[in-house]
Design a protein around this motif. Sequence first.
Motif, PDB file in Angstrom:
ATOM      1  N   TRP A  33       0.834  -1.196   0.000  1.00  0.00           N
ATOM      2  CA  TRP A  33       0.000   0.000   0.000  1.00  0.00           C
ATOM      3  C   TRP A  33       0.871   1.250   0.000  1.00  0.00           C
ATOM      4  CZ3 TRP A  33      -2.652   2.930   4.369  1.00  0.00           C
ATOM      5  CH2 TRP A  33      -3.664   3.745   3.871  1.00  0.00           C
ATOM      6  N   GLY A  34       1.878   1.248   0.861  1.00  0.00           N
ATOM      7  CA  GLY A  34       2.790   2.395   0.908  1.00  0.00           C
ATOM      8  C   GLY A  34       3.437   2.662  -0.437  1.00  0.00           C
ATOM      9  N   TYR A  35       3.902   1.601  -1.090  1.00  0.00           N
ATOM     10  CA  TYR A  35       4.543   1.770  -2.397  1.00  0.00           C
ATOM     11  C   TYR A  35       3.541   2.301  -3.426  1.00  0.00           C
ATOM     12  CZ  TYR A  35       7.194   0.952  -6.608  1.00  0.00           C
ATOM     13  OH  TYR A  35       7.837   1.135  -7.816  1.00  0.00           O
ATOM     14  N   LEU A  36       2.335   1.755  -3.424  1.00  0.00           N
ATOM     15  CA  LEU A  36       1.336   2.209  -4.393  1.00  0.00           C
ATOM     16  C   LEU A  36       0.903   3.654  -4.151  1.00  0.00           C
ATOM     17  CD1 LEU A  36      -0.804  -1.015  -4.845  1.00  0.00           C
ATOM     18  CD2 LEU A  36       0.607   0.123  -6.589  1.00  0.00           C
ATOM     19  N   LEU A  37       1.108   4.160  -2.952  1.00  0.00           N
ATOM     20  CA  LEU A  37       0.794   5.561  -2.662  1.00  0.00           C
ATOM     21  C   LEU A  37       1.843   6.518  -3.231  1.00  0.00           C
ATOM     22  CD1 LEU A  37      -0.480   5.200   1.005  1.00  0.00           C
ATOM     23  CD2 LEU A  37      -1.838   5.917  -0.974  1.00  0.00           C
ATOM     24  N   CYS A  39       4.425   5.437  -5.879  1.00  0.00           N
ATOM     25  CA  CYS A  39       5.111   4.979  -7.087  1.00  0.00           C
ATOM     26  C   CYS A  39       4.752   5.811  -8.317  1.00  0.00           C
ATOM     27  CB  CYS A  39       4.818   3.503  -7.339  1.00  0.00           C
ATOM     28  SG  CYS A  39       3.075   3.154  -7.668  1.00  0.00           S
ATOM     29  N   ASP A  40       5.638   5.760  -9.295  1.00  0.00           N
ATOM     30  CA  ASP A  40       5.420   6.414 -10.579  1.00  0.00           C
ATOM     31  C   ASP A  40       5.881   5.462 -11.658  1.00  0.00           C
ATOM     32  OD1 ASP A  40       4.755   8.449 -12.379  1.00  0.00           O
ATOM     33  OD2 ASP A  40       6.809   9.232 -12.368  1.00  0.00           O
ATOM     34  N   PRO A  41       4.975   5.015 -12.513  1.00  0.00           N
ATOM     35  CA  PRO A  41       3.588   5.441 -12.660  1.00  0.00           C
ATOM     36  C   PRO A  41       2.711   4.914 -11.528  1.00  0.00           C
ATOM     37  CG  PRO A  41       4.052   3.672 -14.198  1.00  0.00           C
ATOM     38  CD  PRO A  41       5.351   4.011 -13.518  1.00  0.00           C
ATOM     39  N   ALA A  42       1.540   5.519 -11.414  1.00  0.00           N
ATOM     40  CA  ALA A  42       0.624   5.184 -10.318  1.00  0.00           C
ATOM     41  C   ALA A  42       0.075   3.772 -10.421  1.00  0.00           C
ATOM     42  CB  ALA A  42      -0.524   6.193 -10.278  1.00  0.00           C
ATOM     43  N   GLU A  43      -0.001   3.219 -11.632  1.00  0.00           N
ATOM     44  CA  GLU A  43      -0.471   1.844 -11.821  1.00  0.00           C
ATOM     45  C   GLU A  43       0.731   0.939 -12.015  1.00  0.00           C
ATOM     46  OE1 GLU A  43      -3.204   2.204 -15.132  1.00  0.00           O
ATOM     47  OE2 GLU A  43      -4.862   2.033 -13.705  1.00  0.00           O
ATOM     48  N   GLN A  44       0.729  -0.165 -11.287  1.00  0.00           N
ATOM     49  CA  GLN A  44       1.842  -1.111 -11.316  1.00  0.00           C
ATOM     50  C   GLN A  44       1.322  -2.518 -11.574  1.00  0.00           C
ATOM     51  OE1 GLN A  44       5.374  -0.284 -10.301  1.00  0.00           O
ATOM     52  NE2 GLN A  44       4.528   1.693 -10.948  1.00  0.00           N
ATOM     53  N   THR A  45       2.071  -3.301 -12.323  1.00  0.00           N
ATOM     54  CA  THR A  45       1.723  -4.706 -12.522  1.00  0.00           C
ATOM     55  C   THR A  45       2.231  -5.499 -11.320  1.00  0.00           C
ATOM     56  OG1 THR A  45       3.793  -5.273 -13.622  1.00  0.00           O
ATOM     57  CG2 THR A  45       1.974  -4.482 -15.039  1.00  0.00           C
ATOM     58  N   ILE A  73      -6.874  -0.558  -2.320  1.00  0.00           N
ATOM     59  CA  ILE A  73      -6.302  -0.454  -3.656  1.00  0.00           C
ATOM     60  C   ILE A  73      -7.326  -0.912  -4.681  1.00  0.00           C
ATOM     61  CG2 ILE A  73      -3.944  -0.811  -2.798  1.00  0.00           C
ATOM     62  CD1 ILE A  73      -4.044  -3.599  -4.200  1.00  0.00           C
ATOM     63  N   ARG A  74      -7.002  -0.659  -5.940  1.00  0.00           N
ATOM     64  CA  ARG A  74      -7.886  -1.051  -7.035  1.00  0.00           C
ATOM     65  C   ARG A  74      -7.099  -1.875  -8.042  1.00  0.00           C
ATOM     66  NH1 ARG A  74     -10.659   3.784  -9.854  1.00  0.00           N
ATOM     67  NH2 ARG A  74      -8.535   4.197 -10.452  1.00  0.00           N
ATOM     68  N   ARG A  75      -7.780  -2.852  -8.643  1.00  0.00           N
ATOM     69  CA  ARG A  75      -7.210  -3.683  -9.701  1.00  0.00           C
ATOM     70  C   ARG A  75      -7.932  -3.322 -10.994  1.00  0.00           C
ATOM     71  NH1 ARG A  75      -6.594  -9.651  -8.563  1.00  0.00           N
ATOM     72  NH2 ARG A  75      -8.255  -9.124  -7.143  1.00  0.00           N
ATOM     73  N   THR A  76      -7.171  -3.068 -12.062  1.00  0.00           N
ATOM     74  CA  THR A  76      -7.769  -2.753 -13.357  1.00  0.00           C
ATOM     75  C   THR A  76      -7.046  -3.528 -14.451  1.00  0.00           C
ATOM     76  OG1 THR A  76      -6.305  -0.839 -13.628  1.00  0.00           O
ATOM     77  CG2 THR A  76      -8.492  -0.414 -12.710  1.00  0.00           C
ATOM     78  N   PHE A  86      -2.389  -2.515 -10.570  1.00  0.00           N
ATOM     79  CA  PHE A  86      -2.820  -2.175  -9.222  1.00  0.00           C
ATOM     80  C   PHE A  86      -2.482  -0.722  -8.941  1.00  0.00           C
ATOM     81  CE2 PHE A  86      -1.793  -6.651  -9.445  1.00  0.00           C
ATOM     82  CZ  PHE A  86      -2.944  -7.230  -8.941  1.00  0.00           C
ATOM     83  N   SER A  87      -3.376  -0.046  -8.226  1.00  0.00           N
ATOM     84  CA  SER A  87      -3.146   1.351  -7.881  1.00  0.00           C
ATOM     85  C   SER A  87      -3.850   1.674  -6.568  1.00  0.00           C
ATOM     86  CB  SER A  87      -3.667   2.270  -8.992  1.00  0.00           C
ATOM     87  OG  SER A  87      -5.062   2.115  -9.154  1.00  0.00           O
ATOM     88  N   ALA A  88      -3.472   2.818  -5.998  1.00  0.00           N
ATOM     89  CA  ALA A  88      -4.101   3.319  -4.772  1.00  0.00           C
ATOM     90  C   ALA A  88      -4.653   4.713  -5.062  1.00  0.00           C
ATOM     91  CB  ALA A  88      -3.091   3.353  -3.630  1.00  0.00           C
ATOM     92  N   PRO A  89      -5.670   4.784  -5.933  1.00  0.00           N
ATOM     93  CA  PRO A  89      -6.220   6.093  -6.282  1.00  0.00           C
ATOM     94  C   PRO A  89      -7.052   6.671  -5.140  1.00  0.00           C
ATOM     95  CG  PRO A  89      -7.562   4.391  -7.261  1.00  0.00           C
ATOM     96  CD  PRO A  89      -6.383   3.704  -6.595  1.00  0.00           C
TER      97      PRO A  89
END
Length: 165
Positions: A33-37, A39-45, A73-76, A86-89
């Motif tokens: 969660w911390g990393y997804l808050l 990271c760049d880009p905001a979406e990560q595989t 987090i969200r999965r798209t 995965f992202s933490a929008p």
Amino acid sequence: MTAMMTEREAAFVEEMGQALASYGMTPMAGRMWGYLLICDPAEQTAADLAEALRASRGAISGTARILITAGMIRRTKRGGDRREFFSAPPEALEQFLESAGRIYRQFREIAERGLAAIEDRPPAAKARLRELRDVFAFVEQEVPAVVDRFLRERAGKAGRKDPSA
């Protein structure tokens, strides 16, 4: 390829891991969660996350399920790409906050069933459980109002041009 974290970013990710672990989640959930808050880009595989967090794909997959279920987090998916992202929008955090009311309601209802189970006991014997029920009932009523006020205030700030706002 995922960019390497700076020492300060890695320290933040580890601190988030320890914080969530202290509340009953796994350290990996906090780290992810911390990393997804940040990271760049905001979406990560999953592969990006595994590389950045030095974790197995299995650990990432299981952790993602925990965080998605918690609303953190969200999965798209993207058209034409079989990978999941995965992202933490901000919207995920809104869902997380809104789910808090359901959690408090659940504990209030459990406390009420507990009180019914011990209804024949003297009032003093029911005091702790009654207090628990009352606290959860109070917070259950207050959380939605606080979340709503936060979302309204944030929406009002969205139109501001001052980047420090």
